[in-house]
Motif scaffolding. Sequence first.
Motif, short mmCIF file in Angstrom:
data_model
loop_
_atom_site.label_atom_id
_atom_site.label_comp_id
_atom_site.label_asym_id
_atom_site.label_seq_id
_atom_site.Cartn_x
_atom_site.Cartn_y
_atom_site.Cartn_z
N GLY A 268 -32.61 -11.68 20.33
CA GLY A 268 -32.12 -10.44 19.75
C GLY A 268 -30.70 -10.08 20.11
O GLY A 268 -30.17 -9.09 19.59
N PHE A 269 -30.06 -10.86 20.98
CA PHE A 269 -28.67 -10.58 21.37
C PHE A 269 -27.87 -11.85 21.10
O PHE A 269 -27.92 -12.81 21.87
N HIS B 177 -34.16 -11.68 32.79
CA HIS B 177 -34.33 -11.32 31.38
C HIS B 177 -33.19 -10.44 30.90
O HIS B 177 -33.37 -9.36 30.35
N ILE C 68 -28.21 -3.92 23.03
CA ILE C 68 -29.56 -4.31 23.43
C ILE C 68 -30.38 -3.06 23.70
O ILE C 68 -30.04 -2.26 24.58
N ASP C 69 -31.48 -2.89 22.95
CA ASP C 69 -32.34 -1.74 23.20
C ASP C 69 -33.32 -2.06 24.31
O ASP C 69 -33.51 -3.22 24.70
N GLU D 102 -36.48 -2.19 24.56
CA GLU D 102 -37.62 -3.07 24.28
C GLU D 102 -37.25 -4.53 24.48
O GLU D 102 -38.08 -5.34 24.91
N ARG D 103 -36.01 -4.89 24.17
CA ARG D 103 -35.56 -6.28 24.33
C ARG D 103 -35.51 -6.70 25.79
O ARG D 103 -35.49 -7.89 26.10
#
Length: 573
Positions: free
Chosen positions: A404-405, A378, A456-457, A459-460
């Motif tokens: 998200g990325f 992931h 990327i935070d 949560e991602r």
Amino acid sequence: MSAVASSPLQLRRRASLGEASGWPDSVHPVLQRIYAARGVFGPEQVEHRLARLLSPQMLGGMEQAVDLLVQAIEGDWSILIAGDYDCDGATGTAVAMRGLRLLGARHLGYAVPNRFIHGYGLSPALVASLQPSPQLIVTVDNGVASVAGVAAAKARGIRVIVTDHHLPGEQLPDCDAMVNPNLAGDGFPSKALAGVGVMFYLLLALRARLFPAGSPARPDLSGLLDLVALGTVADLVPLDFNNRVLVAAGLQRIRSGQACAGITALVESGKRSLATLCASDLGFAVGPRLNAAGRLEDMRLGVECLLTDDVGQARRHAEELSAINQERRDLQASMVAEAEVMAANMAHTDAIGVALYEPSWHAGVVGLVASKLKDRLHRPVIAFAPASEENIDDLRGSARSIAGFHIRDALAVIDARHPGLIERFGGHAMAAGLSLKTCDYPRFAAAFDAVAQELIDAERLQAVLFTDGGLPPGAASLALARQLRHAGPWGQAFPEPLFDDVFECISWKVMGERHLRLQLRDPRDGAQHDAVMFNAYHGHPPPTSLRAAYELTINDWQGRESPRLLLRHIEPA
């Protein structure tokens, strides 16, 4: 455990996005709930009729492209289709060849680059190989980044139409016309068309110009929709409404026995039923057989399979493609195993953007390695291999990302910060390709991780499996399984229904060496369910009480159908 280790999977239930209304009683309440979680609230939103396709005239650049094609057909020009070496490119090439013949083109040929000789797309090397020169080149599924290749073609006096769906870079090629829904300012409502879909739309617009509605000689282009469906599903573009219309129409042709000889042979080679074929069969059984040719050999074999009308020849091509695909599977398994060891050895780095390189890897398979590692870690992953056995100074990389990325935008950031580090790159939000010098790999790997760390935070980085909740007691019936199978077409951004419930495992056994067959009991009503889970046996038994994420599927054994749970994830309850 470090950041490069895979996170525990978290099950999360989808929420309804609105209120369902107007459904007939024949549509199961569970299916209504599934649709509502995907933004579909009434029957009109699943009326996948061809009449509801978006108009081709809405696509930017269409008028200029049609003008030039009309000139070429009326002037009896030699036209060359420049395809790509994946399934989208192969089906798009076949659609262009078949469709332009129907519309009156007589001097047609095609070229598909060999990734190890010509590189990607309409490259100068591919243009140089064209002998004699055509008068017009029409690209399929490539070209938006072919600045040098288009310039090389124009220098030889060749006109160029680019049809593509990839995101544009800072500079566009100086072509005569370009059709791409993802160009800045293009008002086409669906940005999700695959390359084969863009080509099909160009043919629709060309037919409208050459053969106005009501013309007795108007060719029927619906015979190309089996190819459009295959390329659209295999390229993993989002199945928005417009793409679902295309895929549903293509599936209907295949199920009714009207597919071209090549697709029919590939379906049979994949041991799938033509009569019950669904989108996932195209994605998992048919598409990989075509893709294997472009990864390991020459995609001309795949295109020839799709162009022949000779049933025997199609079957011979399909058998050869299946053999290449098996070779690809074996090579992929070996490379993935090596990549997993490499990722484990990177544990101390806490990498978020994971780059992997092994000199013995095959450039045609690194995309599949990146995809597998992305799923397991992931994390966004880029896998690299030497450009060819003869050229170890250059690397070809294939990138796969997480939600998200935006991977192509991330490569653009690296390119801006480190000019000249990346030689070429292009792609989408979730997948991209690039080239760089072997000596620059360590610097690139550090730059990629730095951008990932920045963008990327935390949560991602949590792996999430979204489900449609539980099935009511007694709902896991053959009737519902049949309805779900044909309710799609399901695919990217319109996911196949997935449920989660708690069960008691009352028995299990190993099938082959890695697969599980289980008998599960629903504690709510005592109902027992046959279940299977592939690649799930690792030497220890499943939990006695377990929560499972599963699909409700149909087990067809010796002509008898029964419902079966296909488990995608299990964990102790």
